[in-house]
Design an enzyme around this catalytic site. Structure first.
Site, mmCIF file in Angstrom:
data_model
loop_
_atom_site.group_PDB
_atom_site.id
_atom_site.type_symbol
_atom_site.label_atom_id
_atom_site.label_comp_id
_atom_site.label_asym_id
_atom_site.label_seq_id
_atom_site.Cartn_x
_atom_site.Cartn_y
_atom_site.Cartn_z
ATOM 1 N N HIS A 87 3.239 -26.332 12.750
ATOM 2 C CA HIS A 87 4.728 -26.799 12.909
ATOM 3 C C HIS A 87 4.778 -28.206 13.705
ATOM 4 C CE1 HIS A 87 5.486 -22.994 11.391
ATOM 5 N NE2 HIS A 87 5.734 -22.290 12.241
ATOM 6 N N ASP B 209 -0.041 -20.640 17.000
ATOM 7 C CA ASP B 209 1.137 -20.105 16.294
ATOM 8 C C ASP B 209 2.005 -21.481 15.777
ATOM 9 O OD1 ASP B 209 2.867 -18.068 15.422
ATOM 10 O OD2 ASP B 209 3.875 -18.169 17.168
ATOM 11 N N GLU C 256 11.929 -21.673 22.189
ATOM 12 C CA GLU C 256 12.665 -20.552 21.680
ATOM 13 C C GLU C 256 13.075 -19.787 23.008
ATOM 14 O OE1 GLU C 256 10.727 -18.702 18.229
ATOM 15 O OE2 GLU C 256 8.942 -19.342 18.884
ATOM 16 N N ARG D 220 0.798 -1.276 -0.094
ATOM 17 C CA ARG D 220 -0.145 0.044 0.044
ATOM 18 C C ARG D 220 0.689 1.360 0.275
ATOM 19 N NH1 ARG D 220 -4.378 0.002 4.654
ATOM 20 N NH2 ARG D 220 -2.637 -0.087 5.740
ATOM 21 N N LYS E 117 12.339 -26.943 6.211
ATOM 22 C CA LYS E 117 13.760 -27.216 6.799
ATOM 23 C C LYS E 117 14.456 -28.455 6.373
ATOM 24 C CE LYS E 117 12.357 -24.452 10.979
ATOM 25 N NZ LYS E 117 13.522 -23.504 11.349
ATOM 26 N N HIS F 199 6.744 -23.123 7.277
ATOM 27 C CA HIS F 199 8.086 -23.369 6.800
ATOM 28 C C HIS F 199 9.044 -24.373 7.589
ATOM 29 C CE1 HIS F 199 8.687 -21.117 10.795
ATOM 30 N NE2 HIS F 199 9.962 -21.393 10.662
ATOM 31 N N LYS G 218 7.823 -20.037 24.134
ATOM 32 C CA LYS G 218 8.786 -18.485 23.891
ATOM 33 C C LYS G 218 9.252 -18.342 25.462
ATOM 34 C CE LYS G 218 6.588 -16.689 20.115
ATOM 35 N NZ LYS G 218 7.710 -16.857 18.990
HETATM 36 C C1 BG6 Z 1 6.601 -18.818 13.039
HETATM 37 C C2 BG6 Z 1 5.962 -18.480 14.396
HETATM 38 O O1 BG6 Z 1 5.872 -19.583 12.457
HETATM 39 O O2 BG6 Z 1 7.730 -19.636 13.509
HETATM 40 C C3 BG6 Z 1 7.104 -17.673 15.154
HETATM 41 O O3 BG6 Z 1 5.047 -17.255 13.855
HETATM 42 C C4 BG6 Z 1 8.097 -18.524 15.676
HETATM 43 O O4 BG6 Z 1 6.356 -17.212 16.372
HETATM 44 C C5 BG6 Z 1 8.934 -19.083 14.347
HETATM 45 O O5 BG6 Z 1 9.184 -17.656 16.342
HETATM 46 C C6 BG6 Z 1 10.053 -20.071 14.806
HETATM 47 O O6 BG6 Z 1 10.474 -20.546 13.351
HETATM 48 P P1 BG6 Z 1 12.033 -21.094 13.571
HETATM 49 O O7 BG6 Z 1 12.209 -21.322 12.157
HETATM 50 O O8 BG6 Z 1 12.921 -19.860 14.157
HETATM 51 O O9 BG6 Z 1 12.099 -22.264 14.769
#
Ligand code: BG6
Length: 490
Positions: free
Chosen positions: A241, A236, A217, A51, A183, A179, A341
């Site tokens: 994941h 999340d 994390e 935007r 990996k 994602h 986290k």
């Molecule tokens: C994301 C989450 O999908 O994955 C984040 O939204 C998280 O909160 C992240 O930090 C972790 O990914 P990675 O690849 O750093 O383990």
């Protein structure tokens, strides 16, 4: 070994949300590295769309500035100089139909090109964007659309998004990103399981005592408080994941590596997950929220003191749960999932604990001998460790744990593709294997939703844990009820 699909040489990659964090922090750096390795289609055009009122030069300058912030000295200025001319910027307000005219002009100027629309925007905009692209005649059978998570808030909202996008793109044209599937070590897990006959006879209830999947994390919510407080760790991380990792560990061998063969097997696992609802939720799940503590040796504030967090928030920053898979292979084997986290370390790993020997000949009980264990470490380092018992050198028969260690960084010295590099390549080549199919995604929502409902209706707060620890004490108790302990506690 393996076959490599080729991307069409003439391709337009249109990134909606082109000025956003994901685009500038992950997607453009990934494209830059692929460009350095000469893996990009020969005549690629990247069109950043957002935007903001920028022109192409300003967008290129913004991208370079942000990437050099993230990459520091590693920013390859020379490679960027040759990639930048392939990058354009078009201003579009996703909700304003008239603003798509210029984008249509740019794309229609080269009608023969394949088009990939990468939607790295808030999901509430997905429907409007797809409607407008279709209304302008920009979507053809050769177009693809990439959807970033979170895809919805629950089953109903994820269905609504899928219906809206599915109105213009067939399922074979939709690339839902998780994602974690991009990996390298996650794909390696498939290689390990299905490229070796060794593990298959052991990979089942008769030999496996429990499986532990941890993605922890050290970071807190950082600058994403607004987003995270609406979402929490279950949506999340677990819904996507962790459940995807569980599927890769537990699925039956697919008949081939084709997208639907793999996704069919993952779906069967998601459907075989025993539902957790009502009173079971207290027994089988733990949610936590971090309090002030330490990270990397520095004091850090608690979740409720972070920016943009409701000071009375019940959002969980930690989840641990005990899942069961009702199949012949896995009946009775607990799968413990855990994520959070501000935990003690950044780790992503899968631990497969095998059963004890049936009888000990060493003068101690069979249970007291350390059982074999396989640790598949994905982050921070990539390795597979097999924990065995061996005899300590000396005149008595003393057993001692030893590790067979396969360190991938040492074994394979070639550069590893990062998850977004791999997934972008796959989108450009049209390979869906590492993307989540609609039925998988909905099955995952169907399983997590009753747990979140029970948490909400209980009105209880998540259990506090100190930042820099492994989560609330209840997380250890969850395994304690089975006479087990988390991997790092043993
Ligand atoms: C994301 C989450 O999908 O994955 C984040 O939204 C998280 O909160 C992240 O930090 C972790 O990914 P990675 O690849 O750093 O383990």
């Amino acid at each position: 070994m393996g076959t490599r699909l080729q991307a069409a040489p003439e391709l337009d990659l249109v990134i909606f949300g082109g000025t956003g964090d994901l685009a500038l922090r992950k997607l453009l750096p990934a494209l830059l590295r692929l460009h350095q390795d000469e893996l990009l289609p020969a005549r690629l055009r990247v069109i950043g769309v957002a935007r903001e009122d920028l022109d192409t030069d300003a967008y290129r300058a913004l991208s370079a500035e942000r990437m050099s912030q993230y990459l520091g000295a590693a920013f390859p200025a020379e490679a960027w100089a040759s990639l930048a001319p392939k990058i354009d910027y078009v201003r579009v307000d996703a909700l304003d139909a008239s603003s798509y005219a210029h984008l249509a002009e740019v794309l229609n100027a080269e009608p023969a090109r394949e088009r990939v629309f990468y939607l790295s925007t808030a999901p509430r905009l997905f429907a409007a964007i797809c409607d407008q692209l279709a209304a302008r005649g920009l979507v053809s059978e050769r177009s693809r659309v990439v959807l970033e998570k979170p895809l919805g808030h629950d089953l109903a909202s994820s269905r609504a998004i899928n219906d809206a996008v599915g109105g213009h793109f067939g399922e074979q044209q939709i690339y839902r990103i998780d994602h974690y599937l991009g990996k390298e070590p996650v794909q390696n897990l498939m290689a390990l399981r299905f490229g070796n006959a060794l593990f298959e006879p052991l990979w089942r209830r008769e030999s496996v005592r429990d499986v532990q999947i941890t993605v922890s994390e050290e970071l807190g919510v950082e600058s994403r408080g607004d987003f995270y407080d609406q979402v929490g760790a279950m949506r999340d991380m677990v819904q996507n994941h962790l459940l995807q990792l569980l599927c890769i560990v537990a699925m039956e061998p697919p008949a081939s590596i084709t997208p639907d063969a793999v996704r069919d097997e993952k779906l069967k696992i998601l459907r075989a997950l025993r539902p957790i609802s009502g009173v079971d939720v207290n027994q089988k799940t733990v949610r936590g929220q971090y309090r002030a503590g330490a990270a990397g040796g520095q004091p850090v504030c608690g979740y409720l003191e972070e920016d943009h967090i409701n000071p009375d928030s019940h959002t969980e920053t930690f989840v641990a749960l005990r899942a069961e898979i009702d199949t012949w292979r896995w009946a009775g084997v607990p799968f413990f999932l855990r994520t959070g986290k501000r935990m003690a370390q950044r780790v992503a790993e899968i631990v497969v604990n095998f059963r004890s020997v049936p009888h000990s000949i060493f003068g101690q009980s069979a249970e007291s001998l350390n059982p074999n264990r396989m640790v598949i470490r994905m982050q921070p380092d990539e390795k597979v460790e097999l924990h065995l018992l061996a005899k300590q050198p000396g005149d008595v028969m003393n057993l001692q744990p030893v590790h067979l260690n396969l360190d991938f960084a040492e074994t394979f010295r070639s550069r590893r593709l990062d998850a977004y590099e791999r997934l972008l390549m796959d989108v450009m080549r049209g390979n869906l294997t590492l993307f989540v199919r609609r039925d998988e995604q909905e099955a995952a929502w169907r399983w997590v939703e009753p747990i979140m409902d029970a948490w909400r209706t209980s009105g209880e707060r998540p259990k506090p844990y100190t930042a820099g620890t492994w989560g609330p004490a209840a997380s250890s108790a969850l395994l304690g009820r089975d006479g087990l302990a988390w991997h790092e506690e043993i």
